[in-house]
Design a protein around this motif. Structure first.
Motif, PDB file in Angstrom:
ATOM      1  N   ALA A 203     -17.138 -57.900 -71.354  1.00 16.44           N
ATOM      2  CA  ALA A 203     -16.992 -58.368 -69.975  1.00 16.44           C
ATOM      3  C   ALA A 203     -16.580 -59.841 -69.947  1.00 16.44           C
ATOM      4  O   ALA A 203     -15.608 -60.229 -69.290  1.00 16.44           O
ATOM      5  CB  ALA A 203     -18.311 -58.173 -69.220  1.00 16.44           C
TER       6      ALA A 203
ATOM      7  N   SER B 100     -13.104 -60.585 -71.536  1.00 18.58           N
ATOM      8  CA  SER B 100     -11.863 -60.185 -70.870  1.00 18.58           C
ATOM      9  C   SER B 100     -11.486 -61.125 -69.743  1.00 18.58           C
ATOM     10  O   SER B 100     -10.435 -60.955 -69.126  1.00 18.58           O
ATOM     11  CB  SER B 100     -12.005 -58.770 -70.328  1.00 18.58           C
TER      12      SER B 100
ATOM     13  N   THR C 225     -26.407 -52.942 -67.805  1.00 22.76           N
ATOM     14  CA  THR C 225     -25.232 -53.411 -68.537  1.00 22.76           C
ATOM     15  C   THR C 225     -23.966 -52.717 -68.074  1.00 22.76           C
ATOM     16  O   THR C 225     -22.907 -53.350 -67.952  1.00 22.76           O
ATOM     17  CB  THR C 225     -25.439 -53.171 -70.049  1.00 22.76           C
TER      18      THR C 225
ATOM     19  N   GLY D 122     -23.240 -51.570 -65.124  1.00 26.68           N
ATOM     20  CA  GLY D 122     -22.795 -52.148 -63.861  1.00 26.68           C
ATOM     21  C   GLY D 122     -22.206 -53.536 -64.030  1.00 26.68           C
ATOM     22  O   GLY D 122     -21.126 -53.837 -63.509  1.00 26.68           O
ATOM     23  N   LEU D 123     -22.886 -54.377 -64.785  1.00 30.97           N
ATOM     24  CA  LEU D 123     -22.405 -55.753 -64.919  1.00 30.97           C
ATOM     25  C   LEU D 123     -21.094 -55.806 -65.693  1.00 30.97           C
ATOM     26  O   LEU D 123     -20.236 -56.654 -65.430  1.00 30.97           O
ATOM     27  CB  LEU D 123     -23.452 -56.610 -65.608  1.00 30.97           C
ATOM     28  N   THR D 124     -20.934 -54.919 -66.670  1.00 33.79           N
ATOM     29  CA  THR D 124     -19.719 -54.957 -67.474  1.00 33.79           C
ATOM     30  C   THR D 124     -18.476 -54.747 -66.620  1.00 33.79           C
ATOM     31  O   THR D 124     -17.514 -55.516 -66.686  1.00 33.79           O
ATOM     32  CB  THR D 124     -19.788 -53.882 -68.576  1.00 33.79           C
ATOM     33  N   ILE D 125     -18.516 -53.714 -65.784  1.00 30.22           N
ATOM     34  CA  ILE D 125     -17.320 -53.468 -64.981  1.00 30.22           C
ATOM     35  C   ILE D 125     -17.203 -54.495 -63.852  1.00 30.22           C
ATOM     36  O   ILE D 125     -16.091 -54.900 -63.472  1.00 30.22           O
ATOM     37  CB  ILE D 125     -17.318 -52.016 -64.439  1.00 30.22           C
ATOM     38  N   ALA D 126     -18.357 -54.981 -63.347  1.00 29.52           N
ATOM     39  CA  ALA D 126     -18.305 -55.957 -62.264  1.00 29.52           C
ATOM     40  C   ALA D 126     -17.697 -57.276 -62.750  1.00 29.52           C
ATOM     41  O   ALA D 126     -16.759 -57.809 -62.154  1.00 29.52           O
ATOM     42  CB  ALA D 126     -19.712 -56.200 -61.708  1.00 29.52           C
ATOM     43  N   ILE D 127     -18.238 -57.817 -63.855  1.00 26.67           N
ATOM     44  CA  ILE D 127     -17.704 -59.077 -64.384  1.00 26.67           C
ATOM     45  C   ILE D 127     -16.299 -58.859 -64.922  1.00 26.67           C
ATOM     46  O   ILE D 127     -15.404 -59.681 -64.745  1.00 26.67           O
ATOM     47  CB  ILE D 127     -18.629 -59.616 -65.497  1.00 26.67           C
ATOM     48  N   GLY D 128     -16.102 -57.701 -65.566  1.00 27.99           N
ATOM     49  CA  GLY D 128     -14.809 -57.454 -66.195  1.00 27.99           C
ATOM     50  C   GLY D 128     -13.675 -57.237 -65.219  1.00 27.99           C
ATOM     51  O   GLY D 128     -12.505 -57.274 -65.613  1.00 27.99           O
TER      52      GLY D 128
ATOM     53  N   CYS E  66     -13.110 -52.759 -70.220  1.00 27.21           N
ATOM     54  CA  CYS E  66     -14.442 -52.841 -69.631  1.00 27.21           C
ATOM     55  C   CYS E  66     -14.850 -51.503 -69.035  1.00 27.21           C
ATOM     56  O   CYS E  66     -16.015 -51.093 -69.137  1.00 27.21           O
ATOM     57  CB  CYS E  66     -14.465 -53.909 -68.540  1.00 27.21           C
TER      58      CYS E  66
ATOM     59  N   THR F 185     -18.061 -49.209 -70.014  1.00 28.18           N
ATOM     60  CA  THR F 185     -19.008 -48.757 -68.988  1.00 28.18           C
ATOM     61  C   THR F 185     -19.220 -47.258 -69.076  1.00 28.18           C
ATOM     62  O   THR F 185     -20.357 -46.762 -69.024  1.00 28.18           O
ATOM     63  CB  THR F 185     -18.479 -49.141 -67.595  1.00 28.18           C
TER      64      THR F 185
ATOM     65  N   THR G  19     -28.554 -52.691 -59.651  1.00 28.36           N
ATOM     66  CA  THR G  19     -27.256 -52.718 -60.314  1.00 28.36           C
ATOM     67  C   THR G  19     -26.154 -52.181 -59.419  1.00 28.36           C
ATOM     68  O   THR G  19     -25.034 -52.712 -59.387  1.00 28.36           O
ATOM     69  CB  THR G  19     -27.327 -51.909 -61.623  1.00 28.36           C
TER      70      THR G  19
ATOM     71  N   THR H 110     -23.029 -54.485 -58.534  1.00 28.85           N
ATOM     72  CA  THR H 110     -21.738 -54.097 -59.091  1.00 28.85           C
ATOM     73  C   THR H 110     -20.640 -54.150 -58.040  1.00 28.85           C
ATOM     74  O   THR H 110     -19.577 -54.748 -58.246  1.00 28.85           O
ATOM     75  CB  THR H 110     -21.838 -52.677 -59.681  1.00 28.85           C
TER      76      THR H 110
ATOM     77  N   CYS I 161     -15.225 -50.429 -59.690  1.00 31.65           N
ATOM     78  CA  CYS I 161     -16.586 -50.855 -59.390  1.00 31.65           C
ATOM     79  C   CYS I 161     -17.240 -49.913 -58.394  1.00 31.65           C
ATOM     80  O   CYS I 161     -18.432 -49.596 -58.503  1.00 31.65           O
ATOM     81  CB  CYS I 161     -16.589 -52.278 -58.826  1.00 31.65           C
TER      82      CYS I 161
END
Lengths: 89, 89, 89, 89, 89, 89, 89, 89, 89, 89, 89, 89, 89, 89
Positions: free
Chosen positions: D20, D23, E14, E16-22, E69, E73, F14, F18, F69
């Motif tokens: 994350a 990227s 993780t 959720g945050l991965t795709i959100a931040i990514g 990402c 996810t 989450t 997200t 998301c």
């Protein structure tokens, strides 16, 4: 965890962070100075000597703050007075 | 968790963060310098030699702060005085 | 949780963060350099060779800081001296 | 919570954050490079070939930092040495 | 709270945050590229084909980091190796 | 607080974060693209068709990251595999 | 504090933050788009129709990300599957 | 502290933060739009009607995100389903 | 952990952070000054003497804040009054 | 600390932060709008009436978000439904 | 840890942070002033005297805030009234 | 620590932070407006009356958000309903 | 740790942070003002008197906020009413 | 630690932070205003009177927010109602 372990751990963490944080600004400042120097040479190629000389004095000045941090890091790692006190105690 | 484990953990975390944080600014600073150098060459193609030479000296200067961090990281990983003290103790 | 678990966990977290944080600045710096190189080519198409060559040297320099981080990540994952000590102990 | 659970949890969180965070910069850097390339084509349509070729080399260079992070993420998820040690232990 | 619950919770957070931040950087990078493409078309309407084609290749490149990402996810949610280990154990 | 409550709470938090974090960048990116499109139309009113068409393709591309998301949020709320495991267990 | 209270509290906090954070970017993005549209009308008053129409399509697109967040907020407040499970259990 | 007190406290804090955070972006976005509108009127005084009308539609659109937040705040304060459940229970 | 260990640890951490944080701004400020000086020389090569002299006075002034921090770091490491009190006590 | 004290403390803190955070953006937005209005008057003194009128409508619109926050603050301080419930209970 | 140790630790940490944080802004402010002074000399070489004089008065003014911080740091280290009270008590 | 002490402490901290945070934006917004007004007077000295009048109305509007915060601070310090309840109870 | 130690520690930390944070903005603001003054002198050398005079009045005004902070720091260190109460008690 | 100590500590910390944070924005805002005033004088030296007068009114307005903070700080230090209640109790 006794005093010796604590002092050791604090020294390790601080030594690393000191040089890491302390190298941010000099690198950026030198980047700015070098970038501008190249622009100045492109603008006044005949004065490349003066520009380059001033640039190197300036870089040395900026680098000095990074060196302060490096010195403190080395002190913390190898001649740490607090560590020596406890280790010898 | 005894002293040895704690010192080990602190060394790992600090080693990683030192090089990670310490590589931010040199990369940005070098990016700025290279970007400006390309602009200067486009503006004064006849002076490409002087510009390139000044650029490389400047890059070496900027890279030096990254190398300070890399040296500290290597010290922490392989010749860590605190780790050696406890391991030998 | 004993020492081995703690060292393992610290190594995992640090390895990931080192390469993650360490790739921020090189990517941005290279983006700046490439962007400027394209502008320089558009401005002086006749000098595309010199510009491209300087660009690649600069990119290699910038990439080097990312590679420092990658090396440290690999050391932490596969030849971690602290992990080896505890695993063998 | 034993060692195995802890190592597993740390691996999950680190794997996600690594890709994350890793990227962010490549995407921005590539955005900058692509944006500038389009401007350069609009400025020098006759040199679209050279510009596009330089762009793709640059994008590959920038993408490489994202791929470092992706590789580390995959290692943490599927060939994690610490997880294997504890699982087999 | 046993290992299974902990691994499950970490996977949810993780993922959720991965795709959100990514998704932050690709969206911004694509926004920059599209915005610049529209400006380039307005400047050189005759070259709309070349510009659009380069834009789409660039967008695909940028989108790739978002897809990394998204892949991570999905792995964390549906083929999570750590979850499978504990669930089957 | 048992596993079921914990998984439920983590899913709620989450899911919300997200889509909240994941909608920041697409909205900004689309704002940039739309703003630039309006400027391009004002500059080249005769090419409004090409500009609008490119804009809509670009917006769809940017919107895709927001949709990733949203999909993950919906999965977490309604077909959450971890929640189903514990609820059925 | 039992599961029901915890789920309720998490739902309240998440619902509020989702719409609060989720409305930041759409409002800024729309502000940018509207501001630019007014500038475009001032520049090409004859094309006010095309500009306004494109603006409204773009605003709807941007607003959609705010609406995703609003939908998730409403789901969390009124048809929350986790709350319903525990309340009915 | 029982469930009722906890739910009440969370509702108060969330209600306040929702409207506080949620009013940041609309106010800035409207400020940008109004500022640009005044510039557009100064540039094309003859089109003040069209500009003002477009401005008001845009402001309404931007204000809508602030109103979403206000609605959620009011729901949390006065028709909070979680509070009602516990109060009545 | 007794008083002596605590004071030692605080001194180590503070000494490192003081010089690390304290070197950020001087390096940036000197970077700005040097960069501008090079631009000024390129603009008025005949006045290189006056410019260089003013630059050096200014750099000394800026460096002074870094030196304040370095002095405090050295005091904390080697003539720390609190450490001396406890060590002697 | 019983429920009543907790609710009271949360109300005080939230009330203060709501108006404090909520007044940041309106003040900045109004500052932008007023600043631009003065520039517009200086540019088109003959249209000062139209500009001033549009400015005041816009300011009222921006001020409305500050007023939402002020209303919520006053509700929390003086007609707080949660406080009333516990106080009367 | 008794009062004396606590007061000592707080004094050390505060002394370091005060001068570290307090030197950020003066260094940046002086950098701005010096940079602008060099530009002004390049623009009006005949007025180098007036410019230099005004610069030095301004630098003294800016430096004064750094000196306030240095004074407080020295007070905390060497004539700390709280430390003296406890040490003498 | 009983309820009364807690409410008092929360009131003190909140009162201070409310006015401190709440004065950031008005001061910046007024600074922008005043700065622009001076520029406008320099550009259209003949319209100084209109500009000054509009400036003062705008400043009053911006100041109003600071006054909201000041009012809330004074309420919290001197007519705090929660404090009065507990003090009288 | 009794009341006296706590009050002493809080006073030390607060005194240092007050002057440290409080000196950030004045130094930057004065830097801006001095920098602009030098530019103004370079632009209108004949009006150096008026400019310098206005500059000094403005610097005094800006410095006043730094002095407020210095006064509060001195009060906390030397005539602290809370410390006196407990010390005398 | 009883109520009195807690209230005293909170008052000290809040008093310091209030004036420290509260002086950031006025100093920056005044810096902007003064800087712009000097530019305006350089542009229209004949109108120095009007400009200076408007500047001083504006500075007074901006300074007022700093004075609000200073007043609250003084109230907290010397006529603190909560401290008086507990001290007298």
């Amino acid at each position: 965890m006794d005093n010796l372990g604590l002092i050791g751990m604090a020294s390790i963490v601080t030594a690393g962070l000191t040089i890491a944080i302390g190298s941010i600004a000099p690198a950026l400042g030198e980047g700015m100075a070098v970038a501008r120097a190249l622009g100045a040479i492109a603008q006044q190629p005949d004065k490349a000597n003066v520009i380059t000389r001033t640039l190197f004095v300036g870089l040395a000045m900026i680098e000095s703050t990074a060196i302060y941090c490096f010195v403190v890091t080395m002190i913390l790692l190898f001649v740490n007075p607090f560590w020596n006190h406890f280790k010898g105690g």
